[in-house]
Design a protein around this motif. Structure first.
Motif, mmCIF file in Angstrom:
data_model
loop_
_atom_site.group_PDB
_atom_site.id
_atom_site.type_symbol
_atom_site.label_atom_id
_atom_site.label_comp_id
_atom_site.label_asym_id
_atom_site.label_seq_id
_atom_site.Cartn_x
_atom_site.Cartn_y
_atom_site.Cartn_z
ATOM 1 N N CYS A 1 13.024 8.137 -11.670
ATOM 2 C CA CYS A 1 13.350 6.850 -12.291
ATOM 3 C C CYS A 1 13.602 5.790 -11.226
ATOM 4 N N ARG A 2 14.316 6.161 -10.170
ATOM 5 C CA ARG A 2 14.630 5.214 -9.102
ATOM 6 C C ARG A 2 13.347 4.728 -8.423
ATOM 7 N N ILE A 3 12.450 5.663 -8.134
ATOM 8 C CA ILE A 3 11.188 5.299 -7.493
ATOM 9 C C ILE A 3 10.351 4.419 -8.421
ATOM 10 N N GLY A 4 10.332 4.780 -9.697
ATOM 11 C CA GLY A 4 9.560 4.005 -10.664
ATOM 12 C C GLY A 4 10.096 2.592 -10.829
ATOM 13 N N ARG A 5 11.407 2.460 -10.885
ATOM 14 C CA ARG A 5 12.025 1.135 -11.022
ATOM 15 C C ARG A 5 11.701 0.263 -9.811
ATOM 16 N N ARG A 6 11.820 0.848 -8.628
ATOM 17 C CA ARG A 6 11.537 0.100 -7.402
ATOM 18 C C ARG A 6 10.070 -0.343 -7.358
ATOM 19 N N PHE A 7 9.181 0.544 -7.765
ATOM 20 C CA PHE A 7 7.755 0.219 -7.771
ATOM 21 C C PHE A 7 7.464 -0.950 -8.702
ATOM 22 N N CYS A 8 7.963 -0.883 -9.926
ATOM 23 C CA CYS A 8 7.694 -1.942 -10.908
ATOM 24 C C CYS A 8 8.207 -3.292 -10.427
ATOM 25 N N LEU A 9 9.427 -3.291 -9.898
ATOM 26 C CA LEU A 9 10.027 -4.549 -9.469
ATOM 27 C C LEU A 9 9.339 -5.123 -8.233
ATOM 28 N N CYS A 10 9.074 -4.282 -7.253
ATOM 29 C CA CYS A 10 8.523 -4.762 -5.988
ATOM 30 C C CYS A 10 7.049 -5.148 -6.090
ATOM 31 N N LEU B 1 0.830 -1.205 0.000
ATOM 32 C CA LEU B 1 0.000 0.000 0.000
ATOM 33 C C LEU B 1 0.864 1.255 0.000
ATOM 34 N N ASP B 2 1.961 1.224 0.759
ATOM 35 C CA ASP B 2 2.881 2.359 0.789
ATOM 36 C C ASP B 2 3.518 2.583 -0.589
ATOM 37 N N LEU B 3 3.880 1.496 -1.253
ATOM 38 C CA LEU B 3 4.483 1.599 -2.583
ATOM 39 C C LEU B 3 3.525 2.262 -3.566
ATOM 40 N N TYR B 4 2.260 1.891 -3.516
ATOM 41 C CA TYR B 4 1.279 2.458 -4.445
ATOM 42 C C TYR B 4 1.002 3.928 -4.145
ATOM 43 N N GLU B 5 1.030 4.292 -2.884
ATOM 44 C CA GLU B 5 0.817 5.703 -2.533
ATOM 45 C C GLU B 5 1.943 6.573 -3.101
ATOM 46 N N VAL B 6 3.176 6.128 -2.897
ATOM 47 C CA VAL B 6 4.332 6.876 -3.403
ATOM 48 C C VAL B 6 4.348 6.877 -4.932
ATOM 49 N N ALA B 7 4.068 5.712 -5.522
ATOM 50 C CA ALA B 7 4.110 5.589 -6.976
ATOM 51 C C ALA B 7 3.075 6.479 -7.654
ATOM 52 N N SER B 8 1.892 6.575 -7.081
ATOM 53 C CA SER B 8 0.850 7.410 -7.681
ATOM 54 C C SER B 8 1.298 8.864 -7.771
ATOM 55 N N GLU B 9 1.839 9.375 -6.687
ATOM 56 C CA GLU B 9 2.319 10.765 -6.680
ATOM 57 C C GLU B 9 3.480 10.940 -7.643
ATOM 58 N N ALA C 1 5.662 13.061 -12.624
ATOM 59 C CA ALA C 1 6.534 12.834 -13.779
ATOM 60 C C ALA C 1 5.792 13.087 -15.080
ATOM 61 N N MET C 2 4.548 12.713 -15.129
ATOM 62 C CA MET C 2 3.752 12.892 -16.344
ATOM 63 C C MET C 2 3.648 14.365 -16.730
ATOM 64 N N TYR C 3 3.509 15.223 -15.729
ATOM 65 C CA TYR C 3 3.357 16.647 -16.021
ATOM 66 C C TYR C 3 4.694 17.352 -16.226
ATOM 67 N N ARG C 4 5.800 16.740 -15.772
ATOM 68 C CA ARG C 4 7.118 17.346 -16.026
ATOM 69 C C ARG C 4 7.528 17.174 -17.476
ATOM 70 N N MET C 5 7.336 15.984 -18.008
ATOM 71 C CA MET C 5 7.655 15.725 -19.409
ATOM 72 C C MET C 5 6.682 14.676 -19.938
ATOM 73 N N PRO C 6 5.599 15.112 -20.515
ATOM 74 C CA PRO C 6 4.574 14.164 -20.971
ATOM 75 C C PRO C 6 5.147 13.091 -21.892
ATOM 76 N N PRO C 7 4.902 11.836 -21.594
ATOM 77 C CA PRO C 7 5.422 10.739 -22.421
ATOM 78 C C PRO C 7 4.636 10.561 -23.704
ATOM 79 N N GLN C 8 5.256 9.899 -24.657
ATOM 80 C CA GLN C 8 4.586 9.566 -25.902
ATOM 81 C C GLN C 8 4.575 8.048 -26.019
#
Length: 230
Positions: free
Chosen positions: A152-161, A95-103, A108-115
């Motif tokens: 990137c570090r937070i995103g990588r940790r979220f995906c893996l965990c 639950l903690d991982l999802y809370e951090v990942a959502s934010e 990140a999406m608003y800093r540089m919108p992905p394509q």
């Protein structure tokens, strides 16, 4: 996952920053073990040094040092006198991982919108591994395009965990719901930059779908664990 330090302001690649001395063997082992961890889809799965060293054609010392680093980063768990293991499936930490990942992902999406590439689709016949990877590819794309190393570090940790949880969801009767949610997310992500709020809503909806099923999946998975496993 690329290092965003190699990206100049505006996303231009800087070859000068990319020039580095020969990496240490432990660093090489670390980078090569990271993608292998996605194949360990069970919680508390033993990461045997000898097996990894054989797969990587490397000595056990750099492999051990890489595993120690992964443990220090919270990506795996070290158990005294037993070795290294994948993370246990526990409701609170997830639950903690999802809370951090959502934010993190929305920021990140608003800093540089992905394509998102137009060929990204979801088919019912794909394997659970492929389905999980499709979702994670979206998360990774978002944080990479933000050109922020911490993101990137937070995103990588979220995906893996969260990979074991995602796999368990896909392999359950929730598979169809997962595919439908992911399909909506992919469709919305294609409009980032013109309707970013739509993509934000679809992203949060998908993350919430996974998060809502944490309690149920954790209970089911842990119920099936062999009695000998701690």
């Amino acid at each position: 996952m690329r290092c965003c330090k190699k990206v100049r302001q505006g996303g231009e690649f800087d070859p000068d920053l990319a020039a580095k001395p020969e990496p240490a063997k432990a660093d090489v082992a670390y980078e090569r073990i990271l993608p292998l961890l996605y194949s360990y889809t069970e919680p508390d799965q033993h990461l045997r040094e000898q097996v990894l060293a054989s797969k990587l054609a490397m000595g056990r010392t750099p492999v051990r040092e890489a595993l120690q680093r992964l443990s220090a980063e919270g990506l795996i768990v070290s158990k005294p006198q037993k070795g290294f293991f994948t993370r246990p499936l526990l409701e609170g930490p997830l639950l903690d991982l999802y809370e951090v990942a959502s934010e993190n992902l929305i920021s990140a999406m608003y800093r540089m919108p992905p394509q998102v590439h137009e060929s990204w689709t979801v088919e019912y016949k794909v394997t659970p591994d492929e389905l999980a990877a499709r979702a994670e590819a979206i998360f990774v794309k978002i944080v990479e395009e933000s050109s922020n190393c911490e993101s990137c570090r937070i995103g990588r940790r979220f995906c893996l965990c969260t990979r074991p949880l995602r796999m368990a969801i896909i392999m359950s009767e929730l598979r169809t719901d997962f595919i439908q949610s992911l399909t909506r997310l992919l469709a919305a992500m294609a409009h980032v930059g013109t309707a970013t709020s739509l993509a934000e809503s679809a992203l949060l909806d998908h993350l919430d779908f996974e998060r809502r099923n944490i309690s149920r999946i954790v209970a089911d998975v842990n119920k099936r664990r062999p009695p000998s496993m701690e």
